[in-house]
Design an enzyme around this catalytic site. Structure first.
Site, short mmCIF file in Angstrom:
data_model
loop_
_atom_site.label_atom_id
_atom_site.label_comp_id
_atom_site.label_asym_id
_atom_site.label_seq_id
_atom_site.Cartn_x
_atom_site.Cartn_y
_atom_site.Cartn_z
CG PHE A 174 -1.76 1.26 1.45
CD1 PHE A 174 -2.96 1.17 0.68
CD2 PHE A 174 -1.52 2.38 2.12
CE1 PHE A 174 -3.75 2.43 0.69
CE2 PHE A 174 -2.36 3.57 2.10
CZ PHE A 174 -3.37 3.33 1.42
CG ASP B 171 5.95 3.44 1.42
OD1 ASP B 171 6.04 3.77 2.55
OD2 ASP B 171 4.98 3.59 0.78
CE LYS C 250 0.95 5.73 7.79
NZ LYS C 250 -0.44 5.76 8.04
C1 LIG Z 1 3.27 2.19 3.77
C2 LIG Z 1 2.36 3.50 3.18
N1 LIG Z 1 2.87 4.11 2.34
C3 LIG Z 1 1.94 5.23 1.81
C4 LIG Z 1 1.06 5.63 2.64
C5 LIG Z 1 0.13 6.68 2.09
O1 LIG Z 1 0.07 7.93 3.14
P1 LIG Z 1 -0.76 9.15 3.32
O2 LIG Z 1 -1.90 8.49 3.66
O3 LIG Z 1 -0.05 10.29 4.30
O4 LIG Z 1 -0.82 9.66 1.96
C6 LIG Z 1 0.59 4.79 3.63
C7 LIG Z 1 -0.53 5.23 4.74
O5 LIG Z 1 -1.21 4.45 5.31
C8 LIG Z 1 1.35 3.68 4.16
O6 LIG Z 1 1.18 3.09 5.15
#
Ligand SMILES: Cc1ncc(COP(=O)(O)O)c(C=O)c1O
Length: 393
Positions: free
Chosen positions: A124, A209, A238
């Site tokens: 994700f 990521d 985050k």
């Molecule tokens: C691994 C990962 N990448 C990207 C995102 C996307 O972040 P945002 O919701 O701040 O756009 C998240 C959000 O939960 C995530 O857990």
């Protein structure tokens, strides 16, 4: 828009590891706003940093130098593999910056055909068109086509499939070192090391990521440090802002070689308020004593969770994860969302994830008494759910 399935709880204030709703009910926060409030709620140092900056200047745009950006970028590059940083307001923007940077890198090298990125099934990366195109999950993409081309998906943990997916058009490999939404699944140290070897062998960029698993959550500043495998590009968000919206794309000078003036931008990204909080949060999170605290507390929590699974096999099937990014997979016939709801009644917050998992993402400052309280609440919820499922049978 009614896009969220929200719990009917409204919080009024937070303090450390606890949140209080409008009726004054206290909740032990093992959700941390989905791994964001890593230093707990209302940390005095973060409040002071935000307040002090609020009295100076809130916003100037990126038409001018922003001193906080230069300081935070310097700290981040000192602490990591990276040479250069782009600041964003969210995780997905940091991820998109990574994708653009990768494409531009090969374009600038005279290889524009190398624009495809290998991604992992179940991963994700956010909710923009780019990120859902990479995820390909039906619930996220249905009705939102046409999607963006350029993402080749391979099965979780399968290196043979990954090697087979590499073509002359492949530019990079993008992974979450620990799948978060996908069910708290670590890719593992050996897999991560192999990825670095494969990337080097084929001249690919490695793009991590660490939006959820980074910033101290695993007991190292970044999760990839456990495998000693630095990437070429990494997106972070985050916890980096401790609750203030902030993300960052970090890269080596080599990987970011195409990102010259005018190629990318953001009005708010790297805003002075976000930078003030980010600097204060980084100082606290990168402190070796805090990272050691995470390692010690997470070992205790994990041991207690293993015992919980042992005592409630009809409700919990398995403990997963690393450090304070832990998951409890629910047993067949038990819905993770029912467990999350039962915990709400017992005054504890957790987060659902894929593969019928509940995510335990306490603040990194969590203490032993709070861990004991969490185990007690989980046991109560397990007894309640166990009784309810027996009644159904
Ligand atoms: C691994 C990962 N990448 C990207 C995102 C996307 O972040 P945002 O919701 O701040 O756009 C998240 C959000 O939960 C995530 O857990």
């Amino acid at each position: 828009m009614p896009v969220y399935s929200r719990a009917d709880i409204q919080f009024e204030r937070g303090e450390g590891s606890y949140l209080f709703d409008l009726d004054g009910k206290r909740y032990l926060d093992f959700a941390s706003g989905i791994a964001v409030t890593a230093l707990g709620h209302c940390h005095p140092v973060l409040i002071a940093a935000l307040e002090a900056q609020a009295h100076k200047v809130w916003h100037t745009s990126n038409l001018f130098r922003v001193p906080g950006q230069e300081k935070l970028a310097k700290r981040l590059t000192e602490l990591t593999f990276a040479d250069t940083v782009f600041f964003t307001n969210s995780g997905v923007e940091a991820w998109e910056c990574g994708v653009k940077l990768i494409r531009k890198h090969f374009y600038a090298k005279g290889q524009p055909e190398r624009n495809r990125i290998i991604v992992i099934e179940g991963a994700f990366h956010g909710r923009t068109l780019g990120a859902i195109s990479a995820s390909k999950a039906e619930k996220m993409v249905k009705g939102f086509g046409p999607l963006l081309d350029g993402f080749d998906q391979v099965a979780f943990g399968n290196l043979n499939e990954l090697r087979a997916a590499i073509t002359p058009e492949t530019a990079a490999i993008n992974i979450e070192p620990i799948l978060g939404e996908g069910g708290v699944k670590p890719l593992g140290v050996e897999y991560m090391r192999s990825l670095r070897q494969i990337a080097d062998e084929y001249g690919l960029l490695l793009f991590f990521d660490e939006i959820q698993c980074g910033m101290g959550r695993t007991g190292k500043l970044f999760a990839h440090e456990w495998a000693e495998t630095p990437p070429d590009v990494m997106c972070v968000a985050k916890a980096i802002g401790g609750g203030f919206p902030l993300g960052a794309c970090l890269a080596t000078e080599y990987a970011a070689s195409g990102m010259v003036a005018g190629t990318h931008g953001s009005t708010y990204g790297g805003n002075p308020l976000a930078m003030a909080v980010g600097l204060a949060a980084l100082d606290l999170i990168a402190d070796p004593a805090l990272l050691e605290h995470v390692r010690v507390q997470s070992a205790i929590l994990r041991q207690e969770l293993e015992a919980l699974v042992h005592h409630h096999p009809a409700v919990f099937a398995e403990v997963r994860g690393v450090g304070l990014m832990l998951g409890l997979r629910c047993a067949d016939g038990v819905s993770n969302l029912d467990v999350v709801a039962a915990l709400h009644r017992h005054g504890m917050l957790t987060v659902g994830a894929g593969e019928n998992v509940i995510r335990l993402l306490p603040p990194l400052i969590i203490g032993s008494a709070e861990i004991a309280e969490a185990i007690e609440k989980l046991s109560h919820a397990a007894i309640e759910i166990g009784q309810a499922s027996r009644a159904k049978v």
